[in-house]
Design a protein around this motif. Sequence first.
Motif, PDB file in Angstrom:
ATOM      1  N   TRP A  37       3.599  18.950   5.209  1.00  0.00           N
ATOM      2  CA  TRP A  37       3.714  20.237   4.534  1.00  0.00           C
ATOM      3  C   TRP A  37       4.715  20.056   3.406  1.00  0.00           C
ATOM      4  O   TRP A  37       5.860  19.688   3.649  1.00  0.00           O
ATOM      5  N   SER A  38       4.304  20.283   2.170  1.00  0.00           N
ATOM      6  CA  SER A  38       5.238  20.147   1.049  1.00  0.00           C
ATOM      7  C   SER A  38       5.084  21.357   0.127  1.00  0.00           C
ATOM      8  O   SER A  38       3.993  21.892  -0.040  1.00  0.00           O
ATOM      9  N   TRP A  46       2.363  26.131  -0.703  1.00  0.00           N
ATOM     10  CA  TRP A  46       2.508  25.079   0.294  1.00  0.00           C
ATOM     11  C   TRP A  46       1.276  24.210   0.266  1.00  0.00           C
ATOM     12  O   TRP A  46       0.159  24.713   0.334  1.00  0.00           O
ATOM     13  N   CYS A  47       1.471  22.897   0.169  1.00  0.00           N
ATOM     14  CA  CYS A  47       0.371  21.934   0.171  1.00  0.00           C
ATOM     15  C   CYS A  47       0.364  21.203   1.503  1.00  0.00           C
ATOM     16  O   CYS A  47       1.417  20.947   2.080  1.00  0.00           O
ATOM     17  N   VAL A  48      -0.832  20.859   1.976  1.00  0.00           N
ATOM     18  CA  VAL A  48      -0.985  20.206   3.269  1.00  0.00           C
ATOM     19  C   VAL A  48      -1.768  18.909   3.095  1.00  0.00           C
ATOM     20  O   VAL A  48      -2.831  18.902   2.476  1.00  0.00           O
ATOM     21  N   ARG A  63       9.725  19.006   2.353  1.00  0.00           N
ATOM     22  CA  ARG A  63       8.624  18.246   2.951  1.00  0.00           C
ATOM     23  C   ARG A  63       8.866  18.205   4.453  1.00  0.00           C
ATOM     24  O   ARG A  63       9.946  17.850   4.912  1.00  0.00           O
ATOM     25  N   ILE A  80       3.512  24.946  12.909  1.00  0.00           N
ATOM     26  CA  ILE A  80       3.764  25.340  11.518  1.00  0.00           C
ATOM     27  C   ILE A  80       5.275  25.281  11.281  1.00  0.00           C
ATOM     28  O   ILE A  80       6.037  25.881  12.045  1.00  0.00           O
ATOM     29  N   VAL A  84       7.445  27.556   6.159  1.00  0.00           N
ATOM     30  CA  VAL A  84       6.166  28.121   5.712  1.00  0.00           C
ATOM     31  C   VAL A  84       6.076  29.601   6.105  1.00  0.00           C
ATOM     32  O   VAL A  84       5.472  30.408   5.409  1.00  0.00           O
ATOM     33  N   TRP A  98      -6.629  28.672   4.385  1.00  0.00           N
ATOM     34  CA  TRP A  98      -6.658  27.312   3.847  1.00  0.00           C
ATOM     35  C   TRP A  98      -7.602  27.297   2.662  1.00  0.00           C
ATOM     36  O   TRP A  98      -8.722  27.785   2.761  1.00  0.00           O
TER      37      TRP A  98
END
Length: 117
Positions: A37-38, A46-48, A63, A80, A84, A98
């Motif tokens: 998770w960043s 939030w990117c996964v 991160r 999670i 987040v 998502w």
Amino acid sequence: MRFRTKLWRRSEKSFATTIPQALLFLLEPDKKYNVEWSFDIKHKIWCVDFLEAKKKPKQGKARFLTILWKRSQRSYATTIPHAVLLHMDEDKEHELEWEFDRKLQKWVVAVKEVMGR
């Protein structure tokens, strides 16, 4: 492409969600993976990413790594990171949305309150 998954309380201080199978399409089922998770500061999202699990990965700034585990024959889940869920009202029901961001070439996730249930 957009998917929604339920967010559930795993313990007093932990939440988890199932991972849509479409996100796991390219992963090899016999290998173990971490979920990275960043936070993308520029886009404020939030990117996964899914990374093959190594011995003990280091946590970086903005991160977080969580473990991807097999929940059932056809279902995988992960916890999670609290970051987040920072602005989430824990007394209300939520789900995760998502979405694949074509520009970033990454899956992004948003916490959405469930209305009318």
